[in-house]
Design a protein around this motif. Structure first.
Motif, PDB file in Angstrom:
ATOM      1  N   VAL A 149     -70.130  61.164  10.109  1.00 52.36           N
ATOM      2  CA  VAL A 149     -68.746  60.882   9.703  1.00 52.36           C
ATOM      3  C   VAL A 149     -67.822  61.849  10.439  1.00 52.36           C
ATOM      4  O   VAL A 149     -68.125  63.050  10.529  1.00 52.36           O
ATOM      5  N   VAL A 150     -66.718  61.337  10.978  1.00 57.19           N
ATOM      6  CA  VAL A 150     -65.683  62.208  11.546  1.00 57.19           C
ATOM      7  C   VAL A 150     -64.498  62.209  10.584  1.00 57.19           C
ATOM      8  O   VAL A 150     -64.006  61.140  10.203  1.00 57.19           O
ATOM      9  N   VAL A 151     -64.093  63.407  10.166  1.00 55.68           N
ATOM     10  CA  VAL A 151     -62.926  63.571   9.298  1.00 55.68           C
ATOM     11  C   VAL A 151     -61.848  64.253  10.133  1.00 55.68           C
ATOM     12  O   VAL A 151     -62.074  65.343  10.672  1.00 55.68           O
ATOM     13  N   VAL A 152     -60.698  63.616  10.265  1.00 55.93           N
ATOM     14  CA  VAL A 152     -59.629  64.161  11.116  1.00 55.93           C
ATOM     15  C   VAL A 152     -58.615  64.868  10.227  1.00 55.93           C
ATOM     16  O   VAL A 152     -58.054  64.252   9.313  1.00 55.93           O
ATOM     17  N   GLY A 153     -58.378  66.159  10.497  1.00 56.74           N
ATOM     18  CA  GLY A 153     -57.404  66.916   9.713  1.00 56.74           C
ATOM     19  C   GLY A 153     -58.056  68.163   9.145  1.00 56.74           C
ATOM     20  O   GLY A 153     -59.284  68.217   8.985  1.00 56.74           O
ATOM     21  N   ALA A 154     -57.232  69.178   8.865  1.00 55.85           N
ATOM     22  CA  ALA A 154     -57.764  70.454   8.374  1.00 55.85           C
ATOM     23  C   ALA A 154     -57.019  70.901   7.130  1.00 55.85           C
ATOM     24  O   ALA A 154     -56.579  72.042   7.013  1.00 55.85           O
ATOM     25  N   GLY A 155     -56.866  69.976   6.193  1.00 58.68           N
ATOM     26  CA  GLY A 155     -56.243  70.294   4.907  1.00 58.68           C
ATOM     27  C   GLY A 155     -57.288  70.266   3.803  1.00 58.68           C
ATOM     28  O   GLY A 155     -58.485  70.050   4.050  1.00 58.68           O
ATOM     29  N   ASN A 156     -56.831  70.452   2.578  1.00 65.56           N
ATOM     30  CA  ASN A 156     -57.770  70.473   1.452  1.00 65.56           C
ATOM     31  C   ASN A 156     -58.378  69.102   1.173  1.00 65.56           C
ATOM     32  O   ASN A 156     -59.510  69.015   0.680  1.00 65.56           O
ATOM     33  N   GLU A 210     -61.534  76.370  -1.217  1.00 64.82           N
ATOM     34  CA  GLU A 210     -62.118  75.077  -0.831  1.00 64.82           C
ATOM     35  C   GLU A 210     -63.037  75.242   0.380  1.00 64.82           C
ATOM     36  O   GLU A 210     -64.087  74.619   0.458  1.00 64.82           O
ATOM     37  N   LEU A 211     -62.657  76.123   1.324  1.00 67.07           N
ATOM     38  CA  LEU A 211     -63.515  76.360   2.491  1.00 67.07           C
ATOM     39  C   LEU A 211     -64.829  77.001   2.042  1.00 67.07           C
ATOM     40  O   LEU A 211     -65.912  76.605   2.482  1.00 67.07           O
ATOM     41  N   GLY A 212     -64.721  77.975   1.133  1.00 68.67           N
ATOM     42  CA  GLY A 212     -65.930  78.638   0.620  1.00 68.67           C
ATOM     43  C   GLY A 212     -66.870  77.650  -0.055  1.00 68.67           C
ATOM     44  O   GLY A 212     -68.102  77.804   0.017  1.00 68.67           O
TER      45      GLY A 212
END
Ligand code: NAP
Length: 392
Positions: A149-156, A210-212
């Motif tokens: 899967v490719v997810v585009v974007g770097a938000g929550n 969320e990153l953690g």
């Protein structure tokens, strides 16, 4: 007929998401003489708290209990399944209430505007989020032959969908996932999620918490290319971005991946085309300052590049900012603040900020309504009826 100043102020709030309910709270908490009707398009209240917040974020979801207490007040009524702009018009509301507050949120998505993004298997993260939250209008996802899967974007939101896609379904046991979604996640063949951030990691919009959570997923390796990280946080990097960089450096320094499932975090990488014949096969990307071209395998592409408000018939809307224009929370109609019309939440501010931001925003909007109270009561000699007659 009672003298205008002696009667309750009747307020309609369009949208029963957090911004709308917090506004109802601020108007009725310790203010006698305000009656609120909340009108909600969907069959259930709570907006993005119900249908946007990830189902494994139980502590955030639990905020619904305090919103429910507001709905239970005798001065607050909730009407679900009422769509303003089609079924009930704005003019109807303006005749039937002293004030109307638009809390219509931002439930549409934004496009990437790259070739191929309309291929089967390429959709918005907001559609996927609706699906895993059991939204009544969600389309179904079959992940049984989806590997990459490719997810585009770097938000929550991008991290939410990455986490749900890679999390061991057993770890979702306590999550508020509808049974058909739990079945689909158990049957999932996903082993790789590629998250694409078009800028450097110091500019990512996601939060460290969320990153953690991605790093804490059992049986998942997080893969970060060390050459995409700055040697040191640039001067002026905010604390949250510094924490993100520390996490990312730790993963970049980790040895070879050992787990079957992987989250690849790509920075300075943007999609230029979604490739495929009848359905998605890959995403063509360009990377870095030299704009090197590459391909990432993809059976599913989820663009997670932000929410967007929709124009609603009868409510002023700026096509440029995709928000309701306002002056001190009063809707600007024909160039002037309109007495008796207000806006709150993402429909007014745009789609940013966590849940709590809507509470302070709602208090500010309620202040403007209450400041206008005398003028609103003086405008009309009759007592406004409310919406009951229109709903039969
Ligand atoms: P967001 O935070 O605005 O992030 C959007 C991302 O999309 C950014 O990384 C942006 O990059 C990127 N982007 C925009 N246009 C693009 C394009 N054409 N090509 C490639 N990338 C593009 O949006 P969101 O993730 O939908 O979140 C919305 C709000 O809800 C945020 O305030 C978020 O914090 C909140 N939220 C919070 C939680 C939580 O607290 N757990 C969960 C979900 C959502 P640029 O920065 O380069 O523009």
């Amino acid at each position: 007929m009672s003298a205008p100043a002696d009667r309750a102020l009747r307020v309609a709030i369009v949208g029963a998401g957090p911004a709308g309910i917090y506004t109802a709270d601020a108007l009725t908490f310790d203010t006698g003489g305000v009656q609120v009707d909340l009108l909600e398009r969907l069959p259930e209240p709570f907006g993005l708290l119900r249908f946007g917040v990830a189902p494994d974020h139980l502590s955030i979801k639990s905020a619904a209990a305090s919103l429910q207490e507001v709905l239970d007040r005798p001065t607050v009524r909730l009407f679900t399944g009422v769509e303003v702009g089609t079924q009930v018009m704005v003019d109807d509301l303006r005749k039937r209430y002293d004030a109307v507050v638009y809390a219509t949120g931002a439930d549409a998505d934004r496009a990437l505007q790259v070739p191929g993004e309309d291929l089967a298997g390429s959709t918005s993260a907001t559609e996927f989020v609706k699906w895993y939250n059991g939204h009544p209008e969600a389309t179904d996802f079959d992940l049984s032959s989806t590997r990459s899967v490719v997810v585009v974007g770097a938000g929550n939101v991008a991290l939410d969908v990455t986490r749900i896609l890679l999390k061991d379904p057993a770890a979702l046991r306590d999550a508020l996932v509808p049974p058909h979604v739990a079945d689909a996640l158990r049957a999932s063949a996903v082993t790789a999620v590629h998250l694409l951030a078009r800028r450097g990691p110091e500019h990512a919009k996601f939060s460290s918490k969320e990153l953690g959570e991605i790093g804490a997923l059992e049986g998942v390796d997080v893969i970060v290319d060390p050459s995409q990280l700055p040697a040191e946080p640039p001067a002026g990097t905010p604390p949250m971005a510094k924490r993100n960089l520390a996490l990312l450096s730790r993963w970049a320094d980790a040895g070879l991946p050992v787990s079957a499932r992987r989250a690849h975090l790509h920075f300075h990488t943007r999609p230029v085309a979604v490739e495929g014949v009848n359905s998605v096969r890959a995403v063509r990307v360009v990377r870095g300052t030299d704009q090197a071209e590459g391909f990432l395998d993809a059976d599913l592409v989820l663009r997670s590049v932000g929410y967007r408000s929709r124009a609603i018939d009868g409510i002023p809307f700026s096509a440029v900012t995709a928000t309701i224009p306002h002056d001190e929370h009063r809707v600007v109609r024909d160039g002037h603040p309109s007495l008796g019309e207000y806006a709150v939440g993402w429909a007014k501010r745009g789609p940013t900020g966590i849940l709590g931001r809507n509470r302070s925003d709602a208090e500010d909007t309620a202040q403007s309504v209450l400041a206008d109270r005398e003028r609103l009561l003086a405008v009309r000699s009759d007592v406004p009826d409310g919406i009951d007659d229109l709903l039969g």
